[in-house]
Design a protein around this motif. Structure first.
Motif, PDB file in Angstrom:
ATOM      1  N   CYS B  17      54.506  36.964  51.784  1.00  0.00           N
ATOM      2  CA  CYS B  17      54.850  38.429  51.890  1.00  0.00           C
ATOM      3  C   CYS B  17      54.800  40.053  51.902  1.00  0.00           C
ATOM      4  O   CYS B  17      53.404  39.242  51.353  1.00  0.00           O
ATOM      5  CB  CYS B  17      54.944  38.623  49.959  1.00  0.00           C
ATOM      6  SG  CYS B  17      56.111  37.222  49.122  1.00  0.00           S
ATOM      7  N   TRP B  18      54.672  40.419  53.232  1.00  0.00           N
ATOM      8  CA  TRP B  18      54.063  41.484  53.699  1.00  0.00           C
ATOM      9  C   TRP B  18      55.053  42.517  53.206  1.00  0.00           C
ATOM     10  O   TRP B  18      54.294  44.131  53.428  1.00  0.00           O
ATOM     11  CB  TRP B  18      54.370  41.049  54.903  1.00  0.00           C
ATOM     12  CG  TRP B  18      55.348  40.667  55.562  1.00  0.00           C
ATOM     13  CD1 TRP B  18      55.926  39.369  55.173  1.00  0.00           C
ATOM     14  CD2 TRP B  18      56.382  41.671  55.855  1.00  0.00           C
ATOM     15  NE1 TRP B  18      57.564  39.848  56.244  1.00  0.00           N
ATOM     16  CE2 TRP B  18      57.536  41.354  56.118  1.00  0.00           C
ATOM     17  CE3 TRP B  18      56.335  43.739  56.131  1.00  0.00           C
ATOM     18  CZ2 TRP B  18      58.544  42.149  56.375  1.00  0.00           C
ATOM     19  CZ3 TRP B  18      57.591  43.893  56.230  1.00  0.00           C
ATOM     20  CH2 TRP B  18      58.469  43.331  56.339  1.00  0.00           C
ATOM     21  N   LYS B  19      55.394  42.974  51.966  1.00  0.00           N
ATOM     22  CA  LYS B  19      55.712  43.803  51.609  1.00  0.00           C
ATOM     23  C   LYS B  19      55.497  44.412  50.657  1.00  0.00           C
ATOM     24  O   LYS B  19      56.367  43.696  49.544  1.00  0.00           O
ATOM     25  CB  LYS B  19      57.350  43.736  52.338  1.00  0.00           C
ATOM     26  CG  LYS B  19      58.248  45.137  52.701  1.00  0.00           C
ATOM     27  CD  LYS B  19      59.555  45.066  53.629  1.00  0.00           C
ATOM     28  CE  LYS B  19      60.339  46.104  54.000  1.00  0.00           C
ATOM     29  NZ  LYS B  19      61.624  45.733  54.192  1.00  0.00           N
ATOM     30  N   SER B  20      54.804  45.720  50.382  1.00  0.00           N
ATOM     31  CA  SER B  20      54.842  45.892  48.569  1.00  0.00           C
ATOM     32  C   SER B  20      56.125  45.920  48.242  1.00  0.00           C
ATOM     33  O   SER B  20      57.477  46.693  48.730  1.00  0.00           O
ATOM     34  CB  SER B  20      53.863  47.360  48.684  1.00  0.00           C
ATOM     35  OG  SER B  20      53.644  47.524  47.407  1.00  0.00           O
ATOM     36  N   SER B  21      56.281  45.867  47.074  1.00  0.00           N
ATOM     37  CA  SER B  21      57.107  45.712  45.814  1.00  0.00           C
ATOM     38  C   SER B  21      57.969  46.922  45.029  1.00  0.00           C
ATOM     39  O   SER B  21      58.648  46.696  44.701  1.00  0.00           O
ATOM     40  CB  SER B  21      57.444  44.815  44.435  1.00  0.00           C
ATOM     41  OG  SER B  21      56.222  45.106  43.145  1.00  0.00           O
ATOM     42  N   ILE B  22      56.836  47.591  45.523  1.00  0.00           N
ATOM     43  CA  ILE B  22      56.651  49.169  45.073  1.00  0.00           C
ATOM     44  C   ILE B  22      58.443  49.877  46.110  1.00  0.00           C
ATOM     45  O   ILE B  22      58.750  51.337  45.598  1.00  0.00           O
ATOM     46  CB  ILE B  22      55.370  50.256  45.612  1.00  0.00           C
ATOM     47  CG1 ILE B  22      54.657  50.394  46.460  1.00  0.00           C
ATOM     48  CG2 ILE B  22      55.182  50.130  43.647  1.00  0.00           C
ATOM     49  CD1 ILE B  22      53.718  51.342  46.449  1.00  0.00           C
ATOM     50  N   GLN B  23      58.511  49.253  46.946  1.00  0.00           N
ATOM     51  CA  GLN B  23      59.564  49.606  48.339  1.00  0.00           C
ATOM     52  C   GLN B  23      60.880  49.148  47.962  1.00  0.00           C
ATOM     53  O   GLN B  23      61.736  49.514  48.152  1.00  0.00           O
ATOM     54  CB  GLN B  23      59.172  49.415  50.023  1.00  0.00           C
ATOM     55  CG  GLN B  23      58.136  50.052  50.170  1.00  0.00           C
ATOM     56  CD  GLN B  23      57.687  49.208  51.791  1.00  0.00           C
ATOM     57  OE1 GLN B  23      58.696  48.832  52.107  1.00  0.00           O
ATOM     58  NE2 GLN B  23      56.604  48.945  51.640  1.00  0.00           N
ATOM     59  N   PHE B  24      60.445  48.118  46.457  1.00  0.00           N
ATOM     60  CA  PHE B  24      62.062  47.479  45.936  1.00  0.00           C
ATOM     61  C   PHE B  24      62.385  47.867  44.510  1.00  0.00           C
ATOM     62  O   PHE B  24      61.567  48.247  43.880  1.00  0.00           O
ATOM     63  CB  PHE B  24      61.624  45.947  45.382  1.00  0.00           C
ATOM     64  CG  PHE B  24      63.034  45.425  45.430  1.00  0.00           C
ATOM     65  CD1 PHE B  24      63.916  44.766  46.221  1.00  0.00           C
ATOM     66  CD2 PHE B  24      62.972  45.048  44.596  1.00  0.00           C
ATOM     67  CE1 PHE B  24      65.201  44.736  45.874  1.00  0.00           C
ATOM     68  CE2 PHE B  24      64.424  44.479  43.678  1.00  0.00           C
ATOM     69  CZ  PHE B  24      65.801  44.441  44.606  1.00  0.00           C
TER      70      PHE B  24
END
Lengths: 320, 92
Positions: B17-24
């Protein structure tokens, strides 16, 4: 053995979150609060390994991750085995001089299904081998992520999808397994129970578990509004009531020596402050049937079991 | 994945998982919004500690807390735990 780490709410609030926002746990998820608080207790570089379970699912939905530390997902049964591997690898890397840090901490994380039932052999083996890691059990008392099936951690009388309360049975017929006592029986240096409402106690215990040389086990009570069919706003209140009714007393065992933690010690010294279990049960839909005439007597049974366990704990702590 | 991308020998053996969840952003889940009474609030920071979503931030430079409604799921834990009842949950 432990450092004298003192902190204020402000200091904890200022520490950056290592379990980030944007995870997809349900509204009012207490395990998420527990993880946020535990990750505030780390003292330096930390590696987290997570067994399958709610917190793994909600924090790693591809391509998003809610972890600001190295994190590895493992199967349901082997969080502890994985942690042993990580710890051994760190040891050898350090020996070869490839790691310059003074210490890299390992935290294994699992729910009650991954600990009480499926993960217990890996856990038992890892602590017997004496690996230096902290095992955190967040106990939401059933397999919530797969659809609220009963686990070894589900308490007596709770209705779940595989122990449904109806005309035949009044929910689960067996008692909750005393997992923390089982871990004390492994003669490991540190075992503790904690509850998120007592956040200071929880963070202190998590830090002690990280600092201690050798395996440590932390059993954290974590209400689940979805599975307990309770109001999401009451999750933290339930974690307080569980302690105040002595359903989930707070204690720690350092080298096998039991001692009550302050919130429970207060109740031991002033028993009139201890609340009846009904106050805790009535907030939860999974115990709704216990308030119907057919199963009414069972609340007394739950009170009896709770009192018996509380007395046994007091004897262990030398408080009777 | 198209054939232009990495072949099987180059990709990682496990999913990463390469994307931080603060972008969700999870803020659109909520039905109730927390509204704070600035006069009642004592800045005890309990809500900051108890929020499961880390949606309440302590801003030392302002000496105050701030709700991040991009992540608040409207569970109401903050309102329930506030010792001075300074937070009210309002229907959106």
């Amino acid at each position: 053995m432990f450092s004298e780490w003192k902190f204020t709410a402000k200091e904890i609030a200022e520490k950056p979150d290592l379990f980030l926002s944007g995870h997809r746990a349900c509204a009012g998820c207490a395990p998420a609060t527990v993880l946020r608080l535990i990750m505030k207790a780390v003292r330096g570089p930390t590696i987290v390994t997570n067994a399958t379970g709610c917190m793994e699912v909600v924090s790693s939905i591809y391509p998003y991750t809610s972890w600001a530390v190295p994190w590895i997902h493992t199967a349901f049964e082997n969080a502890a085995a994985n942690a042993s591997g990580i710890e051994s690898a760190l040891k050898i890397l350090k020996k070869k001089g490839k790691i310059k840090h003074e210490h890299v901490d390992v935290i294994a994380l699992a729910g009650d299904g991954g600990t009480y039932d499926i993960g217990i052999q890996a856990l038992s083996g890892a602590v017997e081998r004496g690996h230096d890691f902290l095992y955190v059990l967040y106990d939401n008392e059933a397999y919530m992520n797969t659809g609220i099936q009963r686990s070894g951690g589900t308490p007596f009388g709770a209705s779940t999808t595989t122990s449904p309360a109806g005309t035949v049975i009044p929910g689960k017929l067996q008692n909750k397994k005393p997992i923390a006592d089982i871990m004390v029986a492994h003669e490991i240096p540190y075992v503790a129970t904690a509850s998120p409402f007592y956040w200071r106690d929880l963070i202190t215990k998590a830090r002690k578990g990280i600092e201690v040389d050798g395996p440590a086990f932390l059993h954290v009570f974590a209400p689940c509004p979805r599975g307990w069919r309770s109001d999401p706003a009451k999750s933290i209140e339930l974690s307080r009531l569980a302690v105040e009714t002595c359903i989930f007393p707070l204690w720690e065992a350092i080298n096998g020596e039991y001692q009550l933690s302050t919130p429970s010690k207060v109740l031991a010294l002033a028993p009139q402050k201890k609340k009846p279990v009904r106050e805790y049960l009535k907030l939860q839909g999974r115990f709704r049937h216990l308030f119907t005439p057919k199963f009414e007597k069972l609340t007394e049974e739950i009170q009896r079991i709770t009192d018996e366990r509380w007395q046994r704990l007091l004897r262990k702590c030398g408080m009777t | 994945m198209t054939s232009q991308e990495k072949n099987w020998k180059e990709i990682s053996p496990a999913g990463v998982c390469w994307k931080s969840s603060i972008q969700f952003l999870t803020g659109d889940w909520k039905t109730y919004t927390p509204v704070r009474d600035l006069e009642k609030c004592t800045r005890c920071l309990l809500c900051v500690l108890f929020c499961p979503d880390g949606a309440i931030h302590w801003k030392p430079e302002k000496g105050d807390i701030e709700f991040d409604l991009n992540f608040c799921k409207g569970c109401g834990i903050c309102a329930n735990e506030c010792p001075v009842n300074a937070i009210e949950m309002r229907l959106e």
